[in-house]
Motif scaffolding. Structure first.
Motif, PDB file in Angstrom:
ATOM      1  N   SER A 129       0.652  -0.866  -0.009  1.00  0.00           N
ATOM      2  CA  SER A 129      -0.152   0.029   0.055  1.00  0.00           C
ATOM      3  C   SER A 129       0.818   1.275  -0.314  1.00  0.00           C
ATOM      4  O   SER A 129       0.417   2.237  -0.007  1.00  0.00           O
ATOM      5  CB  SER A 129      -1.411  -0.181   1.694  1.00  0.00           C
ATOM      6  N   THR A 130       2.150   1.466   0.518  1.00  0.00           N
ATOM      7  CA  THR A 130       2.917   2.411   0.416  1.00  0.00           C
ATOM      8  C   THR A 130       3.531   2.717  -1.001  1.00  0.00           C
ATOM      9  O   THR A 130       4.043   3.564  -1.241  1.00  0.00           O
ATOM     10  CB  THR A 130       4.182   2.480   1.166  1.00  0.00           C
ATOM     11  N   ALA A 132       1.855   3.934  -3.794  1.00  0.00           N
ATOM     12  CA  ALA A 132       1.391   5.043  -4.177  1.00  0.00           C
ATOM     13  C   ALA A 132       2.146   6.334  -3.768  1.00  0.00           C
ATOM     14  O   ALA A 132       1.881   7.482  -4.374  1.00  0.00           O
ATOM     15  CB  ALA A 132      -0.102   4.828  -3.656  1.00  0.00           C
ATOM     16  N   VAL A 133       2.002   5.693  -2.102  1.00  0.00           N
ATOM     17  CA  VAL A 133       3.099   6.673  -1.862  1.00  0.00           C
ATOM     18  C   VAL A 133       4.160   7.400  -2.179  1.00  0.00           C
ATOM     19  O   VAL A 133       4.815   8.548  -2.232  1.00  0.00           O
ATOM     20  CB  VAL A 133       3.279   6.611  -0.325  1.00  0.00           C
TER      21      VAL A 133
ATOM     22  N   ILE B 312      -5.311   4.762   0.625  1.00  0.00           N
ATOM     23  CA  ILE B 312      -3.823   4.639  -0.021  1.00  0.00           C
ATOM     24  C   ILE B 312      -3.539   3.357   1.127  1.00  0.00           C
ATOM     25  O   ILE B 312      -3.018   2.208   0.367  1.00  0.00           O
ATOM     26  CB  ILE B 312      -3.075   5.178   0.111  1.00  0.00           C
ATOM     27  N   LEU B 313      -3.517   4.051   2.321  1.00  0.00           N
ATOM     28  CA  LEU B 313      -2.966   3.638   3.264  1.00  0.00           C
ATOM     29  C   LEU B 313      -3.988   1.978   4.442  1.00  0.00           C
ATOM     30  O   LEU B 313      -3.038   1.777   5.180  1.00  0.00           O
ATOM     31  CB  LEU B 313      -1.659   4.051   4.274  1.00  0.00           C
ATOM     32  N   GLU B 314      -4.682   1.868   4.383  1.00  0.00           N
ATOM     33  CA  GLU B 314      -5.713   1.422   5.145  1.00  0.00           C
ATOM     34  C   GLU B 314      -6.157   0.762   4.300  1.00  0.00           C
ATOM     35  O   GLU B 314      -6.918   0.449   3.304  1.00  0.00           O
ATOM     36  CB  GLU B 314      -5.828   2.275   6.300  1.00  0.00           C
TER      37      GLU B 314
END
Lengths: 221, 314
Positions: A129-130, A132-133, B312-314
């Motif tokens: 999920s990171t 994208a960051v 995004i992160l959860e």
């Protein structure tokens, strides 16, 4: 430390990396920028160590230490000395339209989320999920290089981009091979030295580090 | 037992009316301590209100109904807002009909009429204050809604008491989105309640005042109501923050015996919030008006990042 907690902390660190990227985008003062850059490096280094722990990849510890020494200590120190030598420590850069720049940054975050969504579906890594960051950090670094006019801030934007790439490598594939990472680290270090030399030359020739001055090639007009 | 939620509602409004001046007094006392002055005590706002209530109203000749009507409206919206936010208990009948968007609208109505009243008399200061207030409002309101929406994503509801209930029943988890939203909310609350670095509540310096400029022509009971309402607004923003981000201690539905503990928790949290507010205000200088777009822009950015990091992160 369970896997869940580690993933949780990692997503927190990713959020902080993104926050520092935005902070650099709108920061006016040179020293503030360097501090933010150092913070970003610190978050990145902790995040890499955690990923290394979770994935059991021990070479990530080395690259975490490399990040810590290079991006938190050495590069900020070099930039610091550079700014002191060039006597631009009090310089405050005019940033064009901060709210608009922020909105473009937010749009870039959404864009990179959209772009990495398929990867996220396919990947099974804890750090998926990171990604994208990480991509958003690269793009924001690029945006910083476009919107800023001062040579030093453009370099910091470039280094922030490199941070983003490193983060992307860690979150997408648990890091590059150690040889590649060592090579990149050396490259960045050499680049910082070369930039320093260039800054001195630009400064002595143009009396300023504003890159707009370099648009004029002829002396006459 | 049918009447019980309505009693809670009335109790909440009474607490709002009584505790808001005490909270403001507490903040002023703390501020005096940090600046090495001797303070007038935490009950001074009561005395101020009483003094203003006993004075005559001086109205300008060309004051219209808007000018006379505004203090009552501003006061009324603050009182209604006290019935929506879970201060003591989540058992609020009004919360079923009015969610956080209504709350933002209530604040907006009060602000709209204050700005109109500022311009009604036709003095230069009133118009200047109104224009500044509207500039801030147009930037602060979307950011506030964004921050609250980020919080409501987790509970899938915009009703404040439902949001508090979900947080109360679940495990306390640390999330990036909540951290962002909280930070954004603090920035917005400072702007909305007119504290330093956005506006100085103690100033009467012509060039810098915003809220004071709009209400400069008010006197007597009108001024008392407006002052009281702005104290309530500060109180409401603090309890809104508590309800959305740290509702632990608020009495759950149908539990009458948890009310004293809820009151105790509320007082403790308010005391801590006062300390935090004073530390922020003492540590910062007032910002230039033209830098406020960046201040509120970063609040909006933080709130948006909070929302994005939820996805995004959860």
């Amino acid at each position: 430390m369970s896997l869940q907690v580690a993933a949780h902390i990692n997503s927190f660190l990713a959020a902080f990396v993104l926050l520092t990227a935005f902070g650099m985008l709108v920061q006016r003062r040179m020293y503030g920028l360097i501090h933010l850059f150092a913070w970003q490096g610190l978050f990145l280094s902790i995040s890499t160590a955690i990923v290394g722990f979770v994935a059991g990849k021990h070479h990530l510890y080395i690259s975490s230490l490399l990040t810590l020494s290079l991006k938190v200590v050495l590069l900020p120190y070099i930039l610091h000395v550079l700014i002191l030598r060039l006597r631009i420590q009090k310089e405050v850069e005019t940033v064009v339209n901060v709210p608009l720049t922020m909105l473009i940054g937010v749009a870039l975050v959404i864009f990179s989320y959209h772009l990495t969504a398929p990867v996220r579906e396919l990947s099974t890594l804890v750090t998926r999920s990171t990604l994208a960051v990480a991509l958003a950090t690269v793009m924001i670094g690029l945006l910083m290089m476009i919107t800023r006019r001062h040579a030093v801030t453009q370099i910091i934007g470039f280094l922030a981009m490199e941070n983003g790439l490193f983060f992307a490598a860690t979150s997408a594939t648990y890091g590059m091979p150690l040889v590649v990472e060592l090579g990149v680290a050396l490259d960045v270090l050499i680049a910082a030295f070369i930039f320093g030399i260039f800054f001195f030359h630009i400064h002595t020739t143009f009396d300023s580090l504003d890159v707009d001055q370099m648009a004029r090639l002829k002396e006459g007009d | 037992m049918i009447l019980y939620p309505f009693l809670i509602e009335i109790l909440q409004v009474l607490i709002l009316l009584a505790a808001a001046p005490v909270f403001v007094g507490w903040v002023r006392v703390l501020k005096c301590w940090t600046q090495g002055r001797s303070s007038a005590g935490i009950f001074q706002p009561y005395r101020d209100i009483r003094k203003l209530l006993s004075k005559d109203v001086v109205l300008a000749e060309n004051a219209s109904w808007v000018f006379r009507f505004t203090p009552y409206l501003v006061f009324g919206t603050a009182v209604i807002a006290g019935g929506i936010i879970p201060i003591l208990s989540v058992d609020l009948p009004l919360a079923a009909t009015a969610d956080v968007i209504v709350l933002a609208a209530l604040f907006a109505i009060a602000r709209f009429f204050t700005a109109l009243a500022g311009m009604d008399i036709g003095t230069a200061f009133g118009g200047m204050g109104s224009s500044r207030e509207m500039t801030i409002a147009s930037l602060a309101e979307p950011a506030m809604l964004m921050a609250i929406f980020t919080m409501s994503l987790a509970s899938r509801s915009t009703s404040l008491s439902h949001m508090a209930e979900v947080i109360l029943s679940g495990q306390p988890v640390l999330r990036p989105s909540i951290a962002f939203a909280l930070f954004a909310f603090v920035l917005i609350a400072l702007a909305e309640t007119g504290r330093i670095p956005v506006d100085n509540p103690a100033t009467h310096l012509e060039l810098t005042m915003i809220h004071e400029a709009m209400i400069l022509e008010y006197s007597g009971r009108h001024l008392a109501l407006i002052e009281w309402a702005s104290m309530m607004k500060l109180f409401l923003f603090v309890v809104l923050g508590i309800a959305a981000f740290a509702p632990w201690g608020i009495a759950p539905s149908g539990n009458l015996f948890a009310l004293p503990a809820a009151f105790l928790f509320m007082s403790l949290k308010l005391g801590a919030a006062g300390v935090a507010l004073v530390l922020i205000e003492t540590g910062l200088a007032k910002m230039r008006l033209f830098r406020l777009t960046e201040f509120l822009g970063s609040a909006f950015l933080l709130a948006t990042l909070g929302m994005l990091s939820y996805f995004i992160l959860e």
